[in-house]
Design an enzyme around this catalytic site. Structure first.
Site, PDB file in Angstrom:
ATOM      1  N   CYS A  37       0.826  -1.219   0.000  1.00  0.00           N
ATOM      2  CA  CYS A  37       0.000   0.000   0.000  1.00  0.00           C
ATOM      3  C   CYS A  37       0.858   1.266   0.000  1.00  0.00           C
ATOM      4  O   CYS A  37       1.690   1.480   0.890  1.00  0.00           O
ATOM      5  CB  CYS A  37      -0.922  -0.024   1.220  1.00  0.00           C
ATOM      6  SG  CYS A  37      -1.641   1.566   1.666  1.00  0.00           S
ATOM      7  N   CYS A  72       0.415   3.470   3.017  1.00  0.00           N
ATOM      8  CA  CYS A  72       1.066   2.852   4.184  1.00  0.00           C
ATOM      9  C   CYS A  72       2.564   3.146   4.177  1.00  0.00           C
ATOM     10  O   CYS A  72       3.163   3.448   5.218  1.00  0.00           O
ATOM     11  CB  CYS A  72       0.836   1.346   4.191  1.00  0.00           C
ATOM     12  SG  CYS A  72      -0.912   0.857   4.189  1.00  0.00           S
ATOM     13  N   CYS A  74      -1.112   0.342  -6.395  1.00  0.00           N
ATOM     14  CA  CYS A  74      -2.068  -0.537  -5.713  1.00  0.00           C
ATOM     15  C   CYS A  74      -1.937  -1.996  -6.167  1.00  0.00           C
ATOM     16  O   CYS A  74      -2.082  -2.306  -7.356  1.00  0.00           O
ATOM     17  CB  CYS A  74      -3.486  -0.023  -5.966  1.00  0.00           C
ATOM     18  SG  CYS A  74      -4.792  -1.184  -5.547  1.00  0.00           S
ATOM     19  N   CYS A 119      -5.117  -3.385  -7.747  1.00  0.00           N
ATOM     20  CA  CYS A 119      -5.305  -2.854  -9.101  1.00  0.00           C
ATOM     21  C   CYS A 119      -4.456  -3.624 -10.113  1.00  0.00           C
ATOM     22  O   CYS A 119      -4.907  -3.924 -11.222  1.00  0.00           O
ATOM     23  CB  CYS A 119      -4.949  -1.367  -9.148  1.00  0.00           C
ATOM     24  SG  CYS A 119      -5.857  -0.327  -7.979  1.00  0.00           S
TER      25      CYS A 119
END
Length: 490
Positions: free
Chosen positions: A51, A54, A399, A402
């Site tokens: 992420c 993150c 992502c 994704c």
């Protein structure tokens, strides 16, 4: 050699993360339930290694953990490896931050994501809900703070109004600073004659345009206290920081960015703020909140959100307006010292004469693939084409979900490539402004925009296999699908 080893040891002790040790406690499925209760106050970050948000938060979280040692413990849980714990606490996006008290979930963390902001926010969650004040020194020391202060003055420890105040402080301690005294004499300097709650604005923001101290006039209840704070906490023109930006941006907000520095140059900082205040006082009832900010604190955001580079900066303030619904405007005229340019800008804004600023990637030179690339500047043309149904994926380049979806989404586009009535599209939501009506909080987020009803986009919540998308489109499309050149029968 021994001296060198000793120096390295000292550096490691001072900066443990530099030597491979972290001040962030790592929790797993196997130990969460018995390690979490060992800490009175615990801030837990639920994350995924892939992420992007993150990764950006990680160094700030580590720095905050180091500074909060002995006061609040910071912990992390890798949700890709500890699915049981993350499922138990309802984690659906990353990063998710939650506050625990003695092992029990207390609340979601809704504070800032910078180290300074985390430290400031979590210190409010440590210690008493409201700080008891026993002397005039205690009072003056408490209100001489960078943030606003809410102080209750009561007649005794058995006061029913004090009990209500403390309940409110318990609910709102994560957002505001509370203190109280049972000595009414301490409030005489501020015209306290009976049990009262006062809001003290930060001393550095004192001005002739508004009261420095505000008395609560409504009912002494949790609802009344909440409303009093909400209506008065920011004043006419607060100082926008990384820590309070999320709270301030819940309203339509004008911000003047300049070389603001209340530590090194308070007089110069208030020179421009007073000019904003002068104009703001004329428009204070028009539904727009005003603020000032240090341009260097937001230089990355100004470039990303408003297309401004470091070369655009001057000593004069740069002014933007950001509405709750995401509309953005910039004042291109130079900020004049008499405030006339700002006043003219506001008159144009309220009259609806300003053109919105939209962040957009360049329009692709070629866009003939099975999945159409949409940028903000082509959103109206492609997505809002009233003649065609459209399925659009909002994604982030970093992502993991994704990337996993990409080949399946590409296959879906290929199967529907011959269909003249439907478009399969995607848009990088990190590089383009997402229009109003599309709520994109995580990635990927997928919407269906039906022909003839573009103002009613429908969020796709199904599984992400090609067959699932096709099943959904057969049900929602305005005309029969053409799959691989063959028209489906109704």
């Amino acid at each position: 050699m021994g001296h060198l080893v000793f120096c390295v040891f000292v550096v490691c002790m001072l900066r443990s993360s530099a030597c491979g040790r972290s001040d962030v406690l790592e929790l797993k499925d196997s130990d969460f339930d018995y390690l979490a209760p060992e800490h009175e106050t615990l801030l837990v970050k639920f994350y995924a290694p892939w992420c992007g948000h993150c990764k950006k938060l990680a160094p700030e979280f580590e720095s905050a953990a180091n500074r909060l040692k002995g006061t609040v413990t910071l912990a992390k849980v890798d949700c890709t490896a500890n699915t049981e714990t993350c499922k138990k606490y309802g984690v659906t996006g990353y990063p998710t931050l939650k506050i625990f008290r003695n092992g029990q979930e207390s609340s979601s963390y809704d504070g800032p994501r910078s180290a300074d902001g985390i430290v400031s926010h979590m210190k409010k969650h440590a210690g008493p809900d409201s700080l008891p004040l026993h002397s005039e020194y205690d009072l003056e020391n408490f209100i001489s703070n960078f943030d606003a202060s809410i102080v209750g003055f009561f007649s005794g420890s058995d006061s029913s109004q004090l009990a209500e105040f403390l309940k409110g402080a318990n609910l709102m301690r994560g957002s505001f600073r509370f203190a109280h005294t049972i000595d009414l004499q301490l409030g005489h300097k501020y015209d306290v004659k009976y049990e009262s709650v006062l809001l003290f604005r930060p001393p550095r923001l004192n001005s002739t345009f508004e009261d420095t101290v505000v008395h609560q006039t409504g009912p002494m209840s949790i609802t009344g206290l909440r409303r009093f704070i909400r209506d008065n906490i920011f004043g006419i023109c607060p100082h926008l920081t990384k820590e309070n930006k999320d709270s301030l941006r819940k309203r339509d907000l004008l911000t003047a960015y300049y070389d603001l520095d209340y530590l090194r140059n308070p007089k110069g900082s208030n020179y421009w703020r007073n000019r904003v205040l002068k104009i703001a006082s004329k428009f204070s009832s028009w539904g727009l909140l005003f603020s000032v900010a240090n341009r260097h604190d937001f230089i990355e955001e100004l470039g990303d959100e408003f297309g401004l580079g470091t070369s655009d900066g001057t000593e004069l303030p740069f002014v933007t307006i950001r509405t709750r619904t995401g509309q953005k405007y910039t004042m291109r005229e130079e900020f004049t010292r008499d405030g006339k340019s700002l006043e003219s800008f506001l008159e144009d804004y309220f009259a609806g004469r300003l053109k919105q600023y939209t962040k957009s990637e360049p329009v692709p030179a070629k866009n003939n693939g099975p999945v159409k690339v949409v940028v903000a500047d082509t959103f109206e043309e492609i997505v809002n084409d009233p003649e065609k149904d459209l399925l659009i994926e909002f994604y982030a380049p970093w992502c993991g979900h994704c990337k996993k979806l990409e080949p399946k989404y590409e296959e879906l586009g290929q199967q529907l490539y011959s269909d003249p009535n439907i478009v399969i599209a995607k848009m990088d939501a990190t590089a383009n402004d997402v229009p109003q009506g599309y709520d994109v909080q995580g990635f990927p987020t997928i919407y269906f925009a039906p022909a003839g009803r573009k103002n009613e986009p429908k969020r796709y919540e199904g599984a992400r296999e090609v067959k699932d998308f096709i099943k959904f489109l057969k049900r929602e499309a305005s005309k029969p699908l053409v799959l691989n050149g063959v028209k489906e029968e109704l």
